[in-house]
Design a protein around this motif. Structure first.
Motif, PDB file in Angstrom:
ATOM      1  N   TYR A 136      -7.363   4.436  -3.869  1.00  0.00           N
ATOM      2  CA  TYR A 136      -7.636   3.273  -3.025  1.00  0.00           C
ATOM      3  C   TYR A 136      -7.795   2.036  -3.909  1.00  0.00           C
ATOM      4  O   TYR A 136      -8.223   2.143  -5.067  1.00  0.00           O
ATOM      5  N   HIS A 137      -7.483   0.895  -3.336  1.00  0.00           N
ATOM      6  CA  HIS A 137      -7.712  -0.363  -4.053  1.00  0.00           C
ATOM      7  C   HIS A 137      -8.637  -1.249  -3.224  1.00  0.00           C
ATOM      8  O   HIS A 137      -8.483  -1.354  -1.996  1.00  0.00           O
ATOM      9  N   SER A 180      -9.200  -0.143  -8.554  1.00  0.00           N
ATOM     10  CA  SER A 180      -8.530   1.005  -7.923  1.00  0.00           C
ATOM     11  C   SER A 180      -9.349   2.249  -8.232  1.00  0.00           C
ATOM     12  O   SER A 180      -9.670   2.514  -9.391  1.00  0.00           O
ATOM     13  N   HIS A 212      -7.623  -0.822   0.754  1.00  0.00           N
ATOM     14  CA  HIS A 212      -6.562  -0.060   1.419  1.00  0.00           C
ATOM     15  C   HIS A 212      -6.240   1.202   0.633  1.00  0.00           C
ATOM     16  O   HIS A 212      -6.517   1.286  -0.580  1.00  0.00           O
ATOM     17  N   ILE A 214      -3.782   3.533  -1.267  1.00  0.00           N
ATOM     18  CA  ILE A 214      -2.507   3.382  -1.971  1.00  0.00           C
ATOM     19  C   ILE A 214      -1.633   4.604  -1.699  1.00  0.00           C
ATOM     20  O   ILE A 214      -0.480   4.498  -1.280  1.00  0.00           O
TER      21      ILE A 214
END
Length: 217
Positions: A136-137, A180, A212, A214
């Protein structure tokens, strides 16, 4: 099965032998034949018990394997359905104002939600909870004035990841950062106000938190 078929055959032999030797005044069945029958009976009972135990063990092992397969299938199915996760929110839902300062770190609750695909972000707690294992970032930005430093940490559960911090002697100030992260299912990510810092937000949505998925893993 061979033992079960052999037992009636042995009884038949014993009966024939008895017919042939009855006129001679001999015993109807020799002592060694009776001993053999007893041994066969015991052996058959033991084998029946072993078969029962093996069937029980195989049944338990099969049930465990099926359960593991169902669990793995459910996880894969969940990952296939949760293909997209994204959210973006600002601190205040309406109006303008400051949050902080505080003597301790406190979770910032971003109430104005613009996007929440997958419903992984909770606007009542300010916490993002990972629905699937994956990368996720996240990005966060804090805005403040020269009276007090603007700063906030990104946390994964209780682990401090990065700090966005800025201070200056005059005018407005802002700080931002990104990271991230590899998250397991149920991991929580939040932005916490740096102790003694103060942040500002208004209808222009200056203090924000976004993230969001990735890809899944």
């Amino acid at each position: 099965m061979k033992i079960i078929m052999f037992l009636p055959l042995l009884l038949l032999v014993c009966s024939v032998s008895a017919d042939q030797t009855e006129t001679a005044g001999q015993q109807s069945c020799p002592q060694d034949t009776h001993a053999a029958l007893r041994e066969l009976t015991i052996s058959l009972a033991l084998q029946t018990e072993r078969i029962t135990v093996l069937q029980r063990e195989q049944g338990t092992s099969l049930e465990t394997e099926l359960q593991n397969q169902r669990t793995e299938a459910n996880q894969k199915n969940q990952q296939q359905h949760v293909k997209q996760v994204a959210f973006s929110a600002s601190l205040l839902d309406q109006g303008e104002g400051y949050t902080g300062p505080s003597n301790t770190q406190s979770t910032l609750i971003f109430k104005h939600v613009v996007t929440n695909i997958g419903n992984a972000y909770n606007k009542h707690t300010g916490i993002f909870t990972a629905p699937v294992r994956g990368a996720y970032h996240f990005d966060w930005r804090v805005y403040g004035d020269y009276h007090t430093a603007a700063g906030a940490y990104l946390f994964r559960n209780e682990e401090k990841i990065f700090l966005a911090y800025e201070t200056q002697s005059h005018g407005w100030t802002s700080a931002s950062d990104g990271a991230s992260l590899l998250l397991e299912v149920g991991d929580q990510v939040s932005v916490r106000l740096w102790a003694f810092a103060k942040v500002y937000d208004s209808e222009n949505h200056l203090t924000t938190f976004s993230g969001h998925l990735i890809f899944t893993m």
